[in-house]
Each structure stands twice: as structure tokens, then as C-alpha cells.
Design an enzyme around this catalytic site. Structure first.
Site, PDB file in Angstrom:
ATOM      1  N   THR A  46      -4.050  17.744-108.665  1.00  8.52           N
ATOM      2  CA  THR A  46      -4.903  17.414-107.520  1.00  8.52           C
ATOM      3  C   THR A  46      -4.002  16.901-106.397  1.00  8.52           C
ATOM      4  OG1 THR A  46      -5.269  15.063-107.997  1.00  8.52           O
ATOM      5  CG2 THR A  46      -6.652  16.653-109.197  1.00  8.52           C
ATOM      6  N   CYS A  47      -4.608  16.560-105.258  1.00  9.65           N
ATOM      7  CA  CYS A  47      -3.798  16.052-104.146  1.00  9.65           C
ATOM      8  C   CYS A  47      -3.172  14.703-104.487  1.00  9.65           C
ATOM      9  CB  CYS A  47      -4.638  15.932-102.885  1.00  9.65           C
ATOM     10  SG  CYS A  47      -6.096  14.902-103.082  1.00  9.65           S
ATOM     11  N   GLN A  84     -15.288  13.013-107.734  1.00  8.57           N
ATOM     12  CA  GLN A  84     -14.666  14.314-107.472  1.00  8.57           C
ATOM     13  C   GLN A  84     -13.697  14.707-108.574  1.00  8.57           C
ATOM     14  OE1 GLN A  84     -12.407  14.526-103.846  1.00  8.57           O
ATOM     15  NE2 GLN A  84     -12.138  16.732-103.960  1.00  8.57           N
ATOM     16  N   GLN A  97     -12.841  18.261-110.781  1.00  8.05           N
ATOM     17  CA  GLN A  97     -11.505  18.870-110.851  1.00  8.05           C
ATOM     18  C   GLN A  97     -11.078  19.076-112.304  1.00  8.05           C
ATOM     19  OE1 GLN A  97      -9.738  15.819-108.387  1.00  8.05           O
ATOM     20  NE2 GLN A  97      -9.533  17.196-106.651  1.00  8.05           N
ATOM     21  N   ALA A 157     -17.450  11.787 -80.040  1.00  6.73           N
ATOM     22  CA  ALA A 157     -17.354  12.855 -81.049  1.00  6.73           C
ATOM     23  C   ALA A 157     -16.121  12.672 -81.922  1.00  6.73           C
ATOM     24  CB  ALA A 157     -17.321  14.212 -80.355  1.00  6.73           C
ATOM     25  N   GLU A 204     -13.725  11.366 -85.299  1.00  4.17           N
ATOM     26  CA  GLU A 204     -13.744  11.737 -86.723  1.00  4.17           C
ATOM     27  C   GLU A 204     -14.672  10.842 -87.537  1.00  4.17           C
ATOM     28  OE1 GLU A 204     -10.612  12.073 -90.471  1.00  4.17           O
ATOM     29  OE2 GLU A 204      -9.846  11.780 -88.440  1.00  4.17           O
TER      30      GLU A 204
END
Length: 420
Positions: A49-50, A116, A120, A190, A192
Site C-alpha cells: 500500500t502507499c 481502507q 486492500q 473552492a 481542498e
């Protein structure tokens, strides 16, 4: 047979190293082919994974396997072997199993309890099956990891409290409105963070998205992404009392909602109104929180919610660890039972050989002998009993004659007369 786990993660290795060791499907296929050639590696899989890369190997030789995997990692990353050694952590046998259980439950994640990682692990399971690099041991390990992770998520609240600023805002909104279905939202700016809040709000049913940004085109892009409408910056005061939620995240050096006309518009609003001021410096006059029905939260309020929730998750993590400790015992018992499988297979093979010969003999007698079927079947049963129990009987007598240990006799008694 032993299990060895080697890996790096976000705590032990910098992003640059993790990136160089990241495995896509093509790399996994090449690596699988390389590992499969080593006879001491019986089963294996990767968890990439990351935030981590971990190798899990069922092996006949821990030392050879450890050196081999370290060499593979060294080939992938441009650091010295000494530096790599400082990044890598190793777990053996049931410590490796415990580690994987903790990973699956989100206890080893950057955000405690995140879900998450379980998805995975499920994906890695499918890849491992497709590449045919796992068998009974790691099939069981994957299935148990998934099962234990689900138990932890159902029996604790480890993943049920917001631990991000964007999601904590949504949790607060849900406390105020209950269901968010049909509520209307206006975004000022607008950026993140405001987009993350908007995304979570829309996921929970918010409709009627309005976006106002000083750069009209940027506001238009964000509005289009979430099926909303862009309005000119000068028009925001016309919509204040027409929405239920306002998210403010501009880069303005002064308060954006501060005028007396803004206060009057807020007072006209019927029902509760939720204002999320994520800007630094702030966009909304903090005194507006004194208006009846207005719920105003700034970035510090949201961070406080996150910190409180993280503390609660840590407490739930202790419950999760207790569950894991119990489940490790179950896996240990399964592994111990697996040690008997070769013996049981051999016993059954020998028993089936005896059965086949005796059945063949009985069929021949039924066709050729003058004896009646009852006598032949009785003789078949008698011969089967004698032949199946011959070797165990000889073994018991040898134990009794050569050993004085009462435990040995008791063990034999338990095996052959378990339910009598």
C-alpha cells in the site's frame, strides 16, 4: 514450517523508500516467479500500500528466507543495505500472525481504526489466489484476518468516530440535522479542505450545492463536479438565508461574513443553520454563534473533535487487542491440528488399501463360495477390525513395555477411546 514477515511502513521508512518499494501487479508477478523458484519458500504473499510493503512467507528455512527477501528489497531501492536494515522490521510465526491481524483491524495504520486497509488486504488475497502463491496455511490466514477485522469493527467503535477535519464537520452536521438528505449547502471558496467537507456532505444526501469563489471559473469547476450551481461572489448575501449549511474556506485577510446585513439574513433563517469556518484567518464573525439556531464551528473546534475522537479510538484499540489475543489462540490450535494432517492422510491411505483388498476378497467369496452372505460379511468385518487395529495394538504394547510414563498410556487411551 515457519512464518516470517518482513516489511517497512510509514513509521520506519521515508516516503521516497516506500515509493521505490511499491509493487504493482506486474512487479508482483515477476517477484512471485522469482520466489517460487526457491524451494524453502512454500507459500507467500505481499501487502503493498502507499504506507507499507510487507512480505509474508511460509518457509522451511527462516535464515535463508530473510536474507533472500532482504536482497530482493535491496535490488528495488537505491539505499545501502545498512540503511535498509534500519527501515525493515521482522516478525516470526505467531507474532507475524498477530501483526497481520493488527494491520487488518487498522491498529497499525496512520489513522487508528481506518477501514481502507481491510479492503486492500481483500484485494491482495484475490491477487495471491490468482498468482497461485498461497495454499492452505495462508488461505486460512487471509480468511481469519478478514474475519477477525470484521469482529473488531462490530464489537468495538474503533472506526466509528471522525478523525479528519472534513469528516468531523459532517458528523457535527448530522448531530444538528439528523438526516442530511435534502439539506442545501453553500461553499465560500473552492479550496481542498472545503471540497473534502462538501464531498462528505454530498455522500450523506446534501442537495442544492451552491459555490461562490472570487475566481468564478474555479468555482464553476467545483460546482460542476458535485452537480451544483456557481454564483458570483457579489451574490452570496442573496443566498445566506436560503441554505442550511455554509462552508467558508477562503484566503481572505479579513472576515467575509461580518456585516449587519449578514446578521439579519441569518436571523431570518427558519430552522437550524450550520456554519463551518475552516479559514485561517477566519471568514465568519465568531459573534454570529450567539444568534438563535446558528451553529458555528471553526477549525480549532473541528480539530478538538478529531483529537477527542482519536483518544476514544485509542481506548477502543485496547479492546481490539484483547480480541486479537483470543483469536491468535484459535489460529495456533488450527496450526497444531495441521501438523497431524500428514499422519492422518497416511493412516487413511493404509486403511483404504486394507478396505479395498478385503472388499475385493468378499466380493469374490460372494460369487464363488458356498458360504452364505451373512457369514462372508461377518468374516469381512472381523478381518477389517483385526487388520486396521494390528499396527496400533503393536504400538500400544511397545509403549507399555518400554515406557513407564503414565501420560503416554493416557494419551493413547484418549486417542482410541475418546468417547467411551
Amino acid at each position: 514450517m515457519d512464518i516470517i514477515q518482513l516489511g517497512i511502513n510509514y513509521r520506519t521508512a521515508p516516503l521516497k523508500v516506500r515509493e521505490s518499494l511499491s509493487l504493482n501487479k506486474e512487479k508482483k508477478e515477476k517477484l512471485s516467479s522469482k520466489i517460487q523458484k526457491k524451494k524453502f519458500c512454500k507459500e507467500f504473499f505481499f501487502l503493498s500500500t502507499c504506507n507499507r510493503l510487507e512480505f509474508y512467507i511460509l518457509t522451511k528455512d527462516k535464515n535463508k528466507t530473510e536474507k533472500f527477501i532482504l536482497n530482493i528489497m535491496e535490488e528495488q531501492v537505491s539505499v545501502s543495505s545498512k540503511a535498509l536494515d534500519s527501515y525493515v522490521y521482522v516478525n516470526y510465526d505467531f507474532s507475524a500472525v498477530e501483526h497481520l491481524y493488527k494491520v487488518g483491524a487498522g491498529l497499525d495504520s496512520m489513522v487508528i481504526g481506518e477501514s481502507q486497509i481491510l479492503n486492500q488486504i481483500k484485494e491482495e488475497y484475490e491477487v495471491a489466489k490468482e498468482l497461485e502463491i498461497i495454499d492452505s496455511y495462508f488461505n486460512k490466514l487471509f480468511q481469519e484476518t478478514i474475519r477477525v477485522s470484521k469482529i473488531i469493527r462490530s464489537e468495538t467503535t474503533i472506526n466509528q468516530r471522525a478523525v479528519s477535519v472534513s469528516y468531523s464537520a459532517v458528523e457535527l452536521a448530522r448531530e444538528i440535522f439528523g438526516s442530511l438528505a435534502g439539506e442545501k449547502v453553500m461553499i465560500l471558496g473552492a479550496g481542498e479542505t472545503s471540497e473534502l467537507v462538501l464531498k462528505n456532505l454530498v455522500n450523506y444526501g446534501v442537495e442544492g450545492v451552491l459555490v461562490a469563489n472570487r475566481t468564478y471559473e474555479n468555482g464553476k469547476k467545483l460546482a460542476k463536479k458535485y452537480g451544483g450551481e456557481v454564483i458570483h461572489w457579489e451574490e452570496i448575501r442573496n443566498y445566506i438565508n436560503k441554505v442550511d449549511i455554509i462552508i467558508a474556506s477562503t484566503a481572505a485577510p479579513h472576515l467575509v461574513l461580518n456585516k449587519e446585513s449578514d446578521r439579519k439574513a441569518l436571523k431570518k433563517k427558519r430552522g437550524p443553520m450550520f456554519l463551518i469556518d475552516i479559514a485561517v484567518p477566519r471568514d465568519i464573525n465568531p459573534e454570529f454563534t450567539n444568534i438563535s439556531g446558528i451553529h458555528l464551528y471553526n477549525i480549532d473546534d473541528l480539530k478538538e473533535v478529531v483529537e477527542n475522537n482519536l483518544e476514544l479510538r485509542k481506548k477502543e484499540a485496547d479492546k481490539a487487542k484483547n480480541i486479537i489475543n483470543e483469536e491468535i489462540k484459535n489460529y495456533k490450535n488450527w496450526v497444531k491440528e495441521r501438523r497431524c494432517v500428514p499422519i492422518i492422510k497416511k493412516m487413511r491411505k493404509n486403511a483404504n488399501k486394507i478396505k479395498e483388498k478385503e472388499v475385493e476378497r468378499a466380493i469374490h467369496l460372494l460369487n464363488e463360495s458356498e458360504d452364505g452372505p451373512e457369514k462372508i460379511i461377518d468374516n469381512l468385518a472381523h478381518r477389517l477390525v483385526n487388520k486396521l487395529l494390528h499396527k496400533p495394538t503393536v504400538g500400544i504394547k511397545e509403549i507399555a513395555a518400554n515406557k513407564d510414563e503414565k501420560e503416554d498410556i493416557e494419551l493413547v487411551k484418549k486417542v482410541f477411546t475418546a468417547n467411551n
